[in-house]
Design a protein around this motif. Sequence first.
Motif, mmCIF file in Angstrom:
data_model
loop_
_atom_site.group_PDB
_atom_site.id
_atom_site.type_symbol
_atom_site.label_atom_id
_atom_site.label_comp_id
_atom_site.label_asym_id
_atom_site.label_seq_id
_atom_site.Cartn_x
_atom_site.Cartn_y
_atom_site.Cartn_z
ATOM 1 N N PHE A 62 -3.233 -5.376 -3.887
ATOM 2 C CA PHE A 62 -3.774 -5.567 -2.544
ATOM 3 C C PHE A 62 -5.303 -5.526 -2.564
ATOM 4 C CE2 PHE A 62 -4.921 -4.145 1.783
ATOM 5 C CZ PHE A 62 -4.394 -5.208 2.487
ATOM 6 N N ASP A 63 -5.877 -4.700 -3.425
ATOM 7 C CA ASP A 63 -7.341 -4.636 -3.543
ATOM 8 C C ASP A 63 -7.904 -5.992 -3.975
ATOM 9 O OD1 ASP A 63 -7.201 -1.931 -2.902
ATOM 10 O OD2 ASP A 63 -7.248 -1.301 -5.007
ATOM 11 N N MET A 87 -7.506 -8.519 -1.034
ATOM 12 C CA MET A 87 -8.491 -8.300 0.018
ATOM 13 C C MET A 87 -9.898 -8.696 -0.435
ATOM 14 S SD MET A 87 -6.696 -7.656 2.469
ATOM 15 C CE MET A 87 -8.103 -7.573 3.539
ATOM 16 N N HIS A 131 0.805 -7.860 4.071
ATOM 17 C CA HIS A 131 0.515 -8.179 2.673
ATOM 18 C C HIS A 131 0.449 -6.902 1.818
ATOM 19 C CE1 HIS A 131 0.018 -12.515 3.112
ATOM 20 N NE2 HIS A 131 -0.432 -12.223 4.321
ATOM 21 N N LYS A 132 -0.046 -5.843 2.401
ATOM 22 C CA LYS A 132 -0.089 -4.553 1.691
ATOM 23 C C LYS A 132 1.333 -4.037 1.440
ATOM 24 C CE LYS A 132 -2.605 -0.222 1.794
ATOM 25 N NZ LYS A 132 -3.610 0.575 2.528
ATOM 26 N N THR A 133 2.215 -4.204 2.418
ATOM 27 C CA THR A 133 3.613 -3.799 2.264
ATOM 28 C C THR A 133 4.281 -4.587 1.148
ATOM 29 O OG1 THR A 133 3.789 -3.128 4.579
ATOM 30 C CG2 THR A 133 5.855 -3.653 3.448
ATOM 31 N N GLU A 173 0.619 -1.863 -5.909
ATOM 32 C CA GLU A 173 -0.252 -1.573 -4.769
ATOM 33 C C GLU A 173 -1.688 -2.008 -5.038
ATOM 34 O OE1 GLU A 173 1.986 0.477 -6.068
ATOM 35 O OE2 GLU A 173 3.207 1.298 -4.445
ATOM 36 N N TYR A 217 -2.844 -7.781 7.534
ATOM 37 C CA TYR A 217 -3.232 -7.033 6.335
ATOM 38 C C TYR A 217 -2.115 -6.093 5.907
ATOM 39 C CZ TYR A 217 -8.173 -8.436 6.811
ATOM 40 O OH TYR A 217 -9.348 -9.137 6.873
ATOM 41 N N ASP A 218 -1.542 -5.384 6.884
ATOM 42 C CA ASP A 218 -0.469 -4.434 6.584
ATOM 43 C C ASP A 218 0.741 -5.125 5.953
ATOM 44 O OD1 ASP A 218 -2.004 -2.362 7.591
ATOM 45 O OD2 ASP A 218 -0.928 -2.257 9.512
ATOM 46 N N CYS A 268 2.862 -5.818 -1.465
ATOM 47 C CA CYS A 268 2.349 -5.277 -2.735
ATOM 48 C C CYS A 268 3.046 -3.970 -3.084
ATOM 49 C CB CYS A 268 0.837 -5.069 -2.656
ATOM 50 S SG CYS A 268 -0.120 -6.609 -2.589
#
Length: 166
Positions: A89-90, A93, A76-78, A86, A73-74, A80
């Motif tokens: 990412f919402d 997910m 893919h968040k990075t 950012e 998860y981190d 974004c």
Amino acid sequence: LLIRPQRATEVKRFSTREIEKSRFVRASVEKEVLRRAAERCDIVNAAQLDAALLQQEAVVAAGDYDAFGALDYDFHKTLCAIAGVEYAFDVIMSEKSKVDRLCVLGMDKESRMPELVSDHRAIAEAVKAHDSETAIAAGVLHLSRLDETIERISKNNANYFEPEDR
């Protein structure tokens, strides 16, 4: 769960259409994230990606597959954040959560995790090289890893799916 008051509580069946829709939306968003990340990646971002990969490799080597999930998860968040979107990412997910329940049924964690780390490395290397086309291709491959699992579960467990999907 599908709760029918005073009648029954059932495990909700999968909808092939909803799975396809979620995977399409996620893939579309991820492609744009990767394109933008490849355009914007700087030396600090490259170091973040390298650090993320080292953590992933360490937990996989240790067999800590639960920790890998959080690091996935981190990662893919990075991406974004590097892309400057950012909020994407919402969406990722949200769409991922619609498919996760199905994925758990067919996941052989020990064999899949090294492959996923390898995919992440290919994505990161392409992003760091500012090669958006290769990053997108690696991302598409990464997301397609579920295709065979979904097909197998659908074929072997048709009763898990909505009747109109059979």
